[in-house]
Design an enzyme around this catalytic site. Structure first.
Site, PDB file in Angstrom:
ATOM      1  N   GLY A 136     -26.347 -42.080  21.068  1.00 50.30           N
ATOM      2  CA  GLY A 136     -27.604 -41.408  20.731  1.00 50.30           C
ATOM      3  C   GLY A 136     -27.727 -40.803  19.615  1.00 50.30           C
ATOM      4  N   GLY A 137     -28.870 -40.240  19.037  1.00 51.28           N
ATOM      5  CA  GLY A 137     -29.040 -39.654  17.900  1.00 51.28           C
ATOM      6  C   GLY A 137     -28.989 -40.154  16.668  1.00 51.28           C
ATOM      7  CB  THR A 168     -23.492 -37.728  12.142  1.00 53.65           C
ATOM      8  OG1 THR A 168     -22.921 -36.835  11.995  1.00 53.65           O
ATOM      9  CG2 THR A 168     -22.594 -38.994  12.791  1.00 53.65           C
ATOM     10  N   GLY A 170     -22.932 -36.840  19.530  1.00 55.31           N
ATOM     11  CA  GLY A 170     -23.741 -38.141  20.018  1.00 55.31           C
ATOM     12  C   GLY A 170     -22.810 -38.837  20.824  1.00 55.31           C
ATOM     13  CG  PHE A 212     -16.514 -32.940  19.745  1.00 52.43           C
ATOM     14  CD1 PHE A 212     -15.846 -32.601  18.565  1.00 52.43           C
ATOM     15  CD2 PHE A 212     -15.932 -33.476  20.942  1.00 52.43           C
ATOM     16  CE1 PHE A 212     -14.392 -32.242  18.935  1.00 52.43           C
ATOM     17  CE2 PHE A 212     -14.526 -33.283  20.997  1.00 52.43           C
ATOM     18  CZ  PHE A 212     -13.904 -32.696  19.873  1.00 52.43           C
ATOM     19  CB  CYS A 225     -28.463 -34.492  13.470  1.00 51.60           C
ATOM     20  SG  CYS A 225     -26.627 -34.262  13.636  1.00 51.60           S
TER      21      CYS A 225
END
Length: 233
Positions: free
Chosen positions: A79-80, A83, A147, A159, A176
């Site tokens: 998800g997210g 990054t 995420g 993380f 993000c």
């Protein structure tokens, strides 16, 4: 089955290799070939990962241009938004079976946040959550990104905690997907320049905090400890 979480530090690993390992361990945990939770701790060469929520505006530079600058680009199932991983960033991939914790993804995300807040607190940084956002912040600056993905209640991805990361690399993306976000690191917040010692202390603080926060004993384990489960899978 063991209640202890095995913390396995792999050092610097290319992102693609770590992604393959995560997926294999996830399958092994689902199938029962791996009878305990694992927290993988790694560091990556420069790479940009695109989560399921990545917006076009989060990539000022097209993936091809990022690759020309020496960064790999991966689309992944977490998800997210977008990054970035780079040397000096402690990346953690919990392979946890949530049926042995709590089958609640919101609880899981908040517990990772709590573990990281506790870890950096041990290093003298007062960190907190930001309302409506996932991650760990201090003084309005983002210190860690989170995420995750869950398959049959087994987790992967995780993380990214900036320890001694070159923060200028984040200028290549909109971290993000948060416009105007300011990224920071443990080194920047503490003013410490003893990079090797800071890395070791951050890694140890993170392992201990995961044990406290998830209420499980932690044990350090070598990468070879995973071989039997992976072979069976």
């Amino acid at each position: 089955m063991s209640d202890a979480i095995a913390a396995v530090a792999l050092g610097r690993v290319p992102y693609g290799e770590a992604l393959t390992l995560q997926r294999r361990l996830c399958r092994a945990r689902i199938d029962g070939a791996l009878d305990h939770d694992v927290l993988l701790l790694v560091e990556h060469p420069p790479v940009v990962t695109l989560g399921r929520g990545t917006q076009q505006t989060s990539l000022p530079l097209a993936p091809a241009l990022l690759e020309q600058r020496g960064l790999e680009v991966f689309e992944v199932e977490r998800g997210g938004d977008v990054t970035l991983h780079a040397p000096g960033q402690l990346v953690g991939y919990p392979i946890f079976h949530l049926e042995h914790h709590r089958t609640d993804l919101h609880w899981y995300l908040r517990t990772i946040e709590a573990a990281l807040i506790d870890a950096v607190g041990a290093l003298g940084i007062a960190a907190e959550r930001e309302a409506g956002l996932t991650g760990v912040w201090t003084g309005g600056r983002k210190l860690a990104s989170i995420g995750v993905h869950v398959k049959r209640w087994v987790t992967l991805h995780g993380f990214a905690l900036n320890v001694t990361t070159d923060l200028s690399l984040f200028d290549l993306i909109v971290p993000c997907g948060i416009a105007g976000v300011r990224m920071t690191s443990v080194a920047a917040e503490t003013g410490r320049v003893d990079r090797d010692a800071l890395w070791s202390e951050t890694e140890e603080a993170t392992v201990l905090s995961f044990g406290r926060t998830f209420e499980r004993p932690m044990r350090r384990a070598p990468a070879s400890s995973l071989d039997q489960a992976l072979a069976a899978c």
